[in-house]
Scaffold this motif. Structure first.
Motif, mmCIF file in Angstrom:
data_model
loop_
_atom_site.group_PDB
_atom_site.id
_atom_site.type_symbol
_atom_site.label_atom_id
_atom_site.label_comp_id
_atom_site.label_asym_id
_atom_site.label_seq_id
_atom_site.Cartn_x
_atom_site.Cartn_y
_atom_site.Cartn_z
ATOM 1 N N GLU A 45 0.884 -1.160 0.000
ATOM 2 C CA GLU A 45 0.000 0.000 0.000
ATOM 3 C C GLU A 45 0.925 1.214 0.000
ATOM 4 O OE1 GLU A 45 -3.656 1.918 2.561
ATOM 5 O OE2 GLU A 45 -2.086 0.848 3.623
ATOM 6 N N ASN A 48 -5.256 3.842 -0.545
ATOM 7 C CA ASN A 48 -5.942 3.282 -1.714
ATOM 8 C C ASN A 48 -5.081 3.206 -2.977
ATOM 9 O OD1 ASN A 48 -8.379 2.665 -0.434
ATOM 10 N ND2 ASN A 48 -9.088 4.762 -0.668
ATOM 11 N N LYS A 49 -3.769 3.284 -2.839
ATOM 12 C CA LYS A 49 -2.861 3.133 -3.989
ATOM 13 C C LYS A 49 -1.935 1.952 -3.692
ATOM 14 C CE LYS A 49 -0.864 6.753 -5.938
ATOM 15 N NZ LYS A 49 0.173 7.819 -6.134
ATOM 16 N N TYR A 50 -2.034 0.921 -4.530
ATOM 17 C CA TYR A 50 -1.310 -0.332 -4.301
ATOM 18 C C TYR A 50 -0.424 -0.684 -5.489
ATOM 19 C CZ TYR A 50 -4.410 -1.209 -0.376
ATOM 20 O OH TYR A 50 -5.087 -1.106 0.815
ATOM 21 N N ASN A 102 1.330 1.162 -10.229
ATOM 22 C CA ASN A 102 0.434 1.587 -9.154
ATOM 23 C C ASN A 102 -1.006 1.469 -9.628
ATOM 24 O OD1 ASN A 102 2.398 2.295 -7.314
ATOM 25 N ND2 ASN A 102 2.491 4.413 -8.000
ATOM 26 N N ALA A 138 -4.826 2.693 -8.266
ATOM 27 C CA ALA A 138 -5.667 3.399 -7.300
ATOM 28 C C ALA A 138 -6.999 2.676 -7.250
ATOM 29 C CB ALA A 138 -5.853 4.850 -7.715
#
Length: 152
Positions: A57, A61-63, A83, A85
């Motif tokens: 993470e 909310n960005k992985y 990345n 979102a």
């Protein structure tokens, strides 16, 4: 959805995977945290075939997904996806540096026992061998053998 998946695949494939080796696992993890500006959690997945996958993470909310490798040069943790979102979940296909292919799924609610909670408790994940996003009749046997937190 198909367009987003295709974009993610193209983005992930175009990224350079330069390996920076460290003498210890802790140093390799710290190098990844610093170089990627990671503010969130990191979970380490050991797959049924022994591959070690990092679910990162980067920010709220960005992985992205990385791979943990150990060889005679030392230890390294490398990004293997772009990345993403997310607000409700998602899925995308991965190819590791060690030549394994997977599809990772993120869901807000636990769909079934094949989904495991991430340490941040925001998502449940499943990892399936092979590229499954574009298959109509996909095999959904989870490839996760173990999952543990390496950064809160």
């Amino acid at each position: 959805m198909l367009i987003m998946t295709s974009f993610l695949l193209l983005s992930a494939c175009s990224e350079e995977n330069q390996a920076n080796y460290s003498p210890t696992p802790e140093a390799a993890l710290e190098d990844l945290i610093q170089s990627e500006g990671i503010k969130g959690s990191i979970d380490l997945i050991t797959t049924t075939d022994g591959t070690e996958i990092l679910v990162v993470e980067q920010d709220k909310n960005k992985y992205f997904v990385g791979e943990w490798l150990e060889d005679k040069k030392g230890y390294t943790a490398n990004r293997i996806s772009a990345n993403v979102a997310m607000e409700l979940g998602g899925s995308w296909e991965l190819k590791t540096n060690s030549k394994h292919t997977y599809t990772i799924y993120f869901e807000k609610e636990q769909e079934d026992q094949n989904f495991y909670p991430l340490s941040n408790e925001d998502y449940y994940i499943s990892l399936v061998e092979g590229h499954q996003v574009t298959k109509e009749d996909s095999d959904t046997t989870n490839a996760i053998h173990d999952i543990r937190t390496v950064k809160d």
